[in-house]
Design a protein around this motif. Structure first.
Motif, mmCIF file in Angstrom:
data_model
loop_
_atom_site.group_PDB
_atom_site.id
_atom_site.type_symbol
_atom_site.label_atom_id
_atom_site.label_comp_id
_atom_site.label_asym_id
_atom_site.label_seq_id
_atom_site.Cartn_x
_atom_site.Cartn_y
_atom_site.Cartn_z
ATOM 1 N N GLN A 252 5.432 8.040 11.758
ATOM 2 C CA GLN A 252 6.540 7.449 11.003
ATOM 3 C C GLN A 252 7.065 6.197 11.689
ATOM 4 N N ARG A 253 7.062 6.192 13.013
ATOM 5 C CA ARG A 253 7.487 5.017 13.772
ATOM 6 C C ARG A 253 6.437 3.906 13.690
ATOM 7 N N ALA A 254 5.167 4.290 13.896
ATOM 8 C CA ALA A 254 4.088 3.304 13.987
ATOM 9 C C ALA A 254 3.755 2.661 12.638
ATOM 10 N N LEU A 255 3.999 3.388 11.535
ATOM 11 C CA LEU A 255 3.624 2.894 10.205
ATOM 12 C C LEU A 255 4.711 2.058 9.535
ATOM 13 N N GLN A 256 5.809 1.851 10.218
ATOM 14 C CA GLN A 256 6.870 1.023 9.638
ATOM 15 C C GLN A 256 6.328 -0.377 9.346
ATOM 16 N N GLY A 257 6.493 -0.803 8.107
ATOM 17 C CA GLY A 257 6.008 -2.125 7.715
ATOM 18 C C GLY A 257 4.564 -2.133 7.230
ATOM 19 N N ALA A 258 3.871 -0.995 7.326
ATOM 20 C CA ALA A 258 2.462 -0.959 6.904
ATOM 21 C C ALA A 258 2.312 -0.782 5.402
ATOM 22 N N GLY A 259 3.376 -0.363 4.738
ATOM 23 C CA GLY A 259 3.319 -0.137 3.302
ATOM 24 C C GLY A 259 4.471 0.748 2.871
ATOM 25 N N LYS A 260 4.404 1.220 1.643
ATOM 26 C CA LYS A 260 5.426 2.138 1.142
ATOM 27 C C LYS A 260 5.060 3.545 1.595
ATOM 28 N N LEU A 261 5.830 4.079 2.535
ATOM 29 C CA LEU A 261 5.502 5.358 3.161
ATOM 30 C C LEU A 261 6.310 6.486 2.525
ATOM 31 N N THR A 262 5.605 7.484 2.010
ATOM 32 C CA THR A 262 6.233 8.713 1.510
ATOM 33 C C THR A 262 5.874 9.842 2.463
ATOM 34 N N ILE B 261 -2.154 8.655 19.535
ATOM 35 C CA ILE B 261 -2.833 9.029 18.282
ATOM 36 C C ILE B 261 -2.325 8.168 17.132
ATOM 37 N N ALA B 262 -1.012 7.977 17.063
ATOM 38 C CA ALA B 262 -0.414 7.176 15.990
ATOM 39 C C ALA B 262 -0.848 5.717 16.087
ATOM 40 N N GLN B 263 -0.833 5.172 17.295
ATOM 41 C CA GLN B 263 -1.224 3.772 17.478
ATOM 42 C C GLN B 263 -2.687 3.557 17.111
ATOM 43 N N ALA B 264 -3.551 4.501 17.506
ATOM 44 C CA ALA B 264 -4.968 4.397 17.153
ATOM 45 C C ALA B 264 -5.158 4.515 15.643
ATOM 46 N N THR B 265 -4.386 5.400 15.000
ATOM 47 C CA THR B 265 -4.469 5.561 13.540
ATOM 48 C C THR B 265 -4.110 4.260 12.836
ATOM 49 N N VAL B 266 -3.070 3.578 13.317
ATOM 50 C CA VAL B 266 -2.671 2.300 12.715
ATOM 51 C C VAL B 266 -3.781 1.258 12.879
ATOM 52 N N GLN B 267 -4.440 1.254 14.043
ATOM 53 C CA GLN B 267 -5.571 0.339 14.243
ATOM 54 C C GLN B 267 -6.685 0.625 13.239
ATOM 55 N N LEU B 268 -6.978 1.902 13.028
ATOM 56 C CA LEU B 268 -8.020 2.277 12.075
ATOM 57 C C LEU B 268 -7.671 1.804 10.663
ATOM 58 N N MET C 52 0.838 -1.196 0.000
ATOM 59 C CA MET C 52 0.000 0.000 0.000
ATOM 60 C C MET C 52 0.872 1.246 0.000
ATOM 61 N N LYS C 53 0.535 2.189 -0.859
ATOM 62 C CA LYS C 53 1.261 3.452 -0.935
ATOM 63 C C LYS C 53 0.599 4.477 -0.020
ATOM 64 N N ILE C 54 1.327 4.877 1.017
ATOM 65 C CA ILE C 54 0.804 5.826 2.005
ATOM 66 C C ILE C 54 1.543 7.148 1.865
ATOM 67 N N LEU C 55 0.781 8.235 1.786
ATOM 68 C CA LEU C 55 1.359 9.576 1.766
ATOM 69 C C LEU C 55 1.096 10.233 3.111
ATOM 70 N N LEU C 56 2.163 10.613 3.807
ATOM 71 C CA LEU C 56 2.059 11.295 5.095
ATOM 72 C C LEU C 56 2.533 12.727 4.926
ATOM 73 N N LEU C 57 1.638 13.665 5.184
ATOM 74 C CA LEU C 57 1.983 15.087 5.104
ATOM 75 C C LEU C 57 2.329 15.602 6.491
ATOM 76 N N GLY C 58 3.435 16.314 6.582
ATOM 77 C CA GLY C 58 3.986 16.707 7.866
ATOM 78 C C GLY C 58 5.152 15.784 8.174
ATOM 79 N N GLN C 59 6.261 16.360 8.583
ATOM 80 C CA GLN C 59 7.459 15.535 8.795
ATOM 81 C C GLN C 59 8.010 15.638 10.205
ATOM 82 N N HIS C 60 8.050 16.847 10.742
ATOM 83 C CA HIS C 60 8.724 17.053 12.021
ATOM 84 C C HIS C 60 7.756 17.261 13.191
#
Length: 288
Positions: free
Chosen positions: A17-27, A188-195, A1-9
């Motif tokens: 960025q930590r929680a989504l490791q392995g969830a797909g191709k993260l940009t 928030i990140a962990q809940a987002t990954v669950q969703l 899955m191609k995931i686009l994450l806006l916002g970096q810092h």
């Protein structure tokens, strides 16, 4: 899955960025790659990447500063999310977007539900509400997640400020009449990954607006007291804390006195369990 994450810092982005490791191709696109203050660039950037999921963790979050730069706050927090929703709909991709308790005026006695009337007191709150409305006007697959009192080990936030001031000063006054739930960005990140997992496995709940904050409640003074207790347990000397009313600490932007969010709908519709703020704070501090 191609995931686009806006916002970096930002706080939430760092944890995502930590929680989504392995969830797909993260940009990950930060301000240097895609500045949401220039909304005319958004469509071509996102169309070129053709993501299957867009997560917008970028925002103008300087609440007091927003009072003196409303146009910039509205461009980033309202115009940009609306364009992202349009592009997401064109691509058939869900959009996950984060909003705030500051869309409410805090005058209600009970925790706020998603259906309660909004009445933001600040430019920041009005800009974030306008962002919600822009996304909802487009429709499509979207999750707008309102959260509260976000902190982490990154950037500028109450936790890091208190850790510093408690060790620098003899005494410290902290507001005690604003009530809410300090919410770790990691929660928030962990809940987002669950969703995302529920959606990908075909067990998605209804798309739309949800409240997502830690459980239980406290004041800023109570939060500061918990941070002080942790420092004392480490053998560090800390300042004496004094509770004060909001009126004794005026700020450019007015804050709601009641920031409590009822998150039962997220748990019922999407089976996402949220920790207490105390448990999440322990988890956050254990990582440092």
């Amino acid at each position: 899955m191609k995931i686009l994450l806006l916002g970096q810092h930002g706080q939430v982005s760092q944890e995502l960025q930590r929680a989504l490791q392995g969830a797909g191709k993260l940009t990950v696109l930060g301000r240097e790659q895609l500045d949401l203050a220039q909304p005319e660039l958004i469509r071509q950037h996102v169309q070129r990447l053709r993501p299957e999921l867009i997560i917008n963790a970028a925002a103008h979050t300087a609440v007091d500063q927003a009072e003196s730069e409303p146009e910039l706050a509205f461009t980033i927090n309202a115009t940009a999310p609306g364009i992202l929703a349009e592009v997401a709909a064109e691509l058939g991709a869900p959009l996950i977007h984060y909003s705030t308790d500051y869309v409410f005026d805090g005058s209600q006695a009970a925790p706020y539900r998603e259906s309660d009337s909004t009445n933001p007191l600040s430019v920041y709150g009005r800009s974030k509400l306008a962002g919600e409305q822009a996304i909802q006007a487009v429709g499509g697959m979207h999750l707008i997640l309102r959260t509260s009192w976000v902190y982490s080990q990154h950037g500028k936030n109450f936790l890091l400020t208190m850790q510093r001031l408690l060790q620098e000063r003899e005494s410290l006054s902290v507001v005690d009449d604003q009530i809410g739930a300090p919410t770790w960005a990691g929660t928030i990140a962990q809940a987002t990954v669950q969703l995302i997992k529920h959606w990908r496995s075909g067990h998605a709940g209804p798309w739309g607006l949800y409240h997502l904050s830690a459980q239980d409640e406290t004041s800023w003074f109570g939060f500061a007291s918990a941070i002080a207790a942790h420092l004392r347990n480490q053998g560090k000397r800390v300042a004496t804390l004094q509770p004060i009313p909001s009126s004794a600490y005026p700020t450019p932007a007015q804050r709601p006195l009641n920031s409590r969010l009822d998150c039962s709908r997220l748990q019922q519709d999407w089976q996402v369990q949220l920790p207490t703020w105390q448990a999440a704070l322990e988890q956050c501090l254990a990582r440092s």
